[in-house]
Design a protein around this motif. Sequence first.
Motif, mmCIF file in Angstrom:
data_model
loop_
_atom_site.group_PDB
_atom_site.id
_atom_site.type_symbol
_atom_site.label_atom_id
_atom_site.label_comp_id
_atom_site.label_asym_id
_atom_site.label_seq_id
_atom_site.Cartn_x
_atom_site.Cartn_y
_atom_site.Cartn_z
ATOM 1 N N ASN A 1 0.847 -1.190 0.000
ATOM 2 C CA ASN A 1 0.000 0.000 0.000
ATOM 3 C C ASN A 1 0.883 1.241 0.000
ATOM 4 O OD1 ASN A 1 0.857 0.445 2.671
ATOM 5 N ND2 ASN A 1 -1.011 -0.403 3.559
ATOM 6 N N SER A 2 0.287 2.417 0.087
ATOM 7 C CA SER A 2 1.061 3.657 0.003
ATOM 8 C C SER A 2 1.981 3.867 1.203
ATOM 9 C CB SER A 2 0.120 4.853 -0.163
ATOM 10 O OG SER A 2 -0.775 4.913 0.933
ATOM 11 N N ASP A 3 1.762 3.133 2.296
ATOM 12 C CA ASP A 3 2.637 3.209 3.461
ATOM 13 C C ASP A 3 3.789 2.207 3.392
ATOM 14 O OD1 ASP A 3 1.107 5.218 4.693
ATOM 15 O OD2 ASP A 3 -0.275 3.732 5.515
ATOM 16 N N GLY A 4 3.886 1.442 2.302
ATOM 17 C CA GLY A 4 4.950 0.462 2.143
ATOM 18 C C GLY A 4 4.694 -0.834 2.880
ATOM 19 N N GLU A 5 3.448 -1.065 3.289
ATOM 20 C CA GLU A 5 3.073 -2.294 3.983
ATOM 21 C C GLU A 5 2.268 -3.178 3.043
ATOM 22 O OE1 GLU A 5 0.850 -0.776 7.262
ATOM 23 O OE2 GLU A 5 2.604 0.080 8.248
ATOM 24 N N SER A 6 2.237 -4.461 3.347
ATOM 25 C CA SER A 6 1.463 -5.397 2.533
ATOM 26 C C SER A 6 -0.001 -4.965 2.504
ATOM 27 C CB SER A 6 1.584 -6.803 3.126
ATOM 28 O OG SER A 6 0.881 -7.718 2.323
ATOM 29 N N SER A 7 -0.577 -4.931 1.328
ATOM 30 C CA SER A 7 -1.969 -4.507 1.202
ATOM 31 C C SER A 7 -2.887 -5.472 1.948
ATOM 32 C CB SER A 7 -2.379 -4.461 -0.272
ATOM 33 O OG SER A 7 -3.765 -4.223 -0.381
ATOM 34 N N PRO A 8 -3.790 -4.948 2.785
ATOM 35 C CA PRO A 8 -4.699 -5.817 3.528
ATOM 36 C C PRO A 8 -5.731 -6.494 2.635
ATOM 37 C CG PRO A 8 -5.294 -3.526 3.869
ATOM 38 C CD PRO A 8 -3.999 -3.533 3.092
ATOM 39 N N ILE B 1 -1.552 -19.574 -7.408
ATOM 40 C CA ILE B 1 -1.004 -18.263 -7.050
ATOM 41 C C ILE B 1 0.474 -18.432 -6.765
ATOM 42 C CG2 ILE B 1 -1.192 -16.288 -5.480
ATOM 43 C CD1 ILE B 1 -3.887 -16.941 -6.740
ATOM 44 N N ARG B 2 1.296 -17.592 -7.368
ATOM 45 C CA ARG B 2 2.716 -17.623 -7.031
ATOM 46 C C ARG B 2 3.229 -16.196 -6.923
ATOM 47 N NH1 ARG B 2 3.624 -18.572 -12.350
ATOM 48 N NH2 ARG B 2 5.308 -17.344 -13.194
ATOM 49 N N GLN B 3 4.093 -15.998 -5.952
ATOM 50 C CA GLN B 3 4.725 -14.703 -5.749
ATOM 51 C C GLN B 3 6.123 -14.785 -6.329
ATOM 52 O OE1 GLN B 3 4.512 -13.286 -1.733
ATOM 53 N NE2 GLN B 3 5.835 -11.539 -2.122
ATOM 54 N N GLN B 4 6.524 -13.747 -7.065
ATOM 55 C CA GLN B 4 7.858 -13.777 -7.638
ATOM 56 C C GLN B 4 8.470 -12.380 -7.641
ATOM 57 O OE1 GLN B 4 6.853 -15.163 -11.720
ATOM 58 N NE2 GLN B 4 8.126 -13.472 -12.410
ATOM 59 N N PRO B 5 9.788 -12.329 -7.507
ATOM 60 C CA PRO B 5 10.465 -11.025 -7.550
ATOM 61 C C PRO B 5 10.496 -10.489 -8.978
ATOM 62 C CG PRO B 5 12.073 -12.785 -7.364
ATOM 63 C CD PRO B 5 10.704 -13.429 -7.282
ATOM 64 N N VAL B 6 10.536 -9.176 -9.098
ATOM 65 C CA VAL B 6 10.665 -8.524 -10.404
ATOM 66 C C VAL B 6 11.835 -7.542 -10.341
ATOM 67 C CG1 VAL B 6 8.234 -8.779 -11.010
ATOM 68 C CG2 VAL B 6 8.974 -6.735 -9.778
ATOM 69 N N ALA B 7 12.278 -7.097 -11.482
ATOM 70 C CA ALA B 7 13.451 -6.221 -11.562
ATOM 71 C C ALA B 7 13.146 -4.774 -11.197
ATOM 72 C CB ALA B 7 14.044 -6.285 -12.976
ATOM 73 N N HIS B 8 11.880 -4.429 -11.046
ATOM 74 C CA HIS B 8 11.487 -3.042 -10.753
ATOM 75 C C HIS B 8 11.095 -2.911 -9.285
ATOM 76 C CE1 HIS B 8 10.011 0.944 -11.793
ATOM 77 N NE2 HIS B 8 8.959 0.700 -11.037
ATOM 78 N N GLU B 9 11.597 -1.881 -8.621
ATOM 79 C CA GLU B 9 11.214 -1.614 -7.231
ATOM 80 C C GLU B 9 10.547 -0.245 -7.190
ATOM 81 O OE1 GLU B 9 13.142 -2.585 -3.016
ATOM 82 O OE2 GLU B 9 14.288 -1.104 -4.139
ATOM 83 N N PHE B 10 9.206 -0.244 -7.189
ATOM 84 C CA PHE B 10 8.427 0.992 -7.221
ATOM 85 C C PHE B 10 8.613 1.797 -5.943
ATOM 86 C CE2 PHE B 10 4.318 3.173 -6.452
ATOM 87 C CZ PHE B 10 4.389 4.068 -7.501
ATOM 88 N N GLN B 11 8.662 1.097 -4.815
ATOM 89 C CA GLN B 11 8.925 1.715 -3.527
ATOM 90 C C GLN B 11 9.780 0.739 -2.731
ATOM 91 O OE1 GLN B 11 4.438 0.932 -2.957
ATOM 92 N NE2 GLN B 11 5.088 1.816 -1.044
ATOM 93 N N ARG B 12 10.414 1.204 -1.669
ATOM 94 C CA ARG B 12 11.323 0.356 -0.908
ATOM 95 C C ARG B 12 10.637 -0.954 -0.527
ATOM 96 N NH1 ARG B 12 15.774 2.380 2.881
ATOM 97 N NH2 ARG B 12 15.278 4.165 1.610
ATOM 98 N N GLY B 13 11.241 -2.065 -0.925
ATOM 99 C CA GLY B 13 10.680 -3.382 -0.638
ATOM 100 C C GLY B 13 9.572 -3.805 -1.583
ATOM 101 N N GLY B 14 9.227 -2.966 -2.542
ATOM 102 C CA GLY B 14 8.127 -3.260 -3.468
ATOM 103 C C GLY B 14 8.607 -3.834 -4.777
ATOM 104 N N ASN B 15 9.263 -4.983 -4.724
ATOM 105 C CA ASN B 15 9.785 -5.614 -5.948
ATOM 106 C C ASN B 15 9.245 -7.038 -6.107
ATOM 107 O OD1 ASN B 15 11.173 -6.810 -3.858
ATOM 108 N ND2 ASN B 15 13.137 -6.822 -4.908
ATOM 109 N N GLN B 16 8.005 -7.249 -5.690
ATOM 110 C CA GLN B 16 7.363 -8.561 -5.800
ATOM 111 C C GLN B 16 6.036 -8.415 -6.544
ATOM 112 O OE1 GLN B 16 8.520 -11.633 -4.226
ATOM 113 N NE2 GLN B 16 10.383 -10.418 -4.084
ATOM 114 N N MET B 17 5.653 -9.461 -7.250
ATOM 115 C CA MET B 17 4.329 -9.489 -7.877
ATOM 116 C C MET B 17 3.700 -10.848 -7.628
ATOM 117 S SD MET B 17 4.631 -9.995 -11.969
ATOM 118 C CE MET B 17 5.576 -11.327 -12.671
#
Length: 106
Positions: free
Chosen positions: A60-67, A83-99
């Motif tokens: 979310n906008s506070d950098g926490e996992s979206s509820p 469902i699978r979580q995977q890292p991506v090469a882009h980090e939109f915000q600190r720690g935000g490099n997962q999809m």
Amino acid sequence: MPSLSEVKPWGRSLTEYRAMFALTESDLNGRILDCGGGPAAALRELSRVASQARVFSLLNSDGESSPHLKPLLNMLMHEGYEIRQQPVAHEFQRGGNQMFVVSANT
């Protein structure tokens, strides 16, 4: 709530989108639907008409996992989606490099 004068729109380049969603040449040769205005709300519908839906960013906008993610993902898994979580090469915000990648079980 910010006023309209405080809202800062921005756009992304193809390079950034490729990194954000880990898009390959094969992906780019297919059909892609961008639902940036509300991916969580559209995910269930998209996963029914597409072979795969990708969600970025998971924060979310506070950098926490979206509820909103956990209940939605639990519902999709209950309905048989993979469902699978995977890292991506882009980090939109600190720690935000997962999809999340949501796929129909075959």
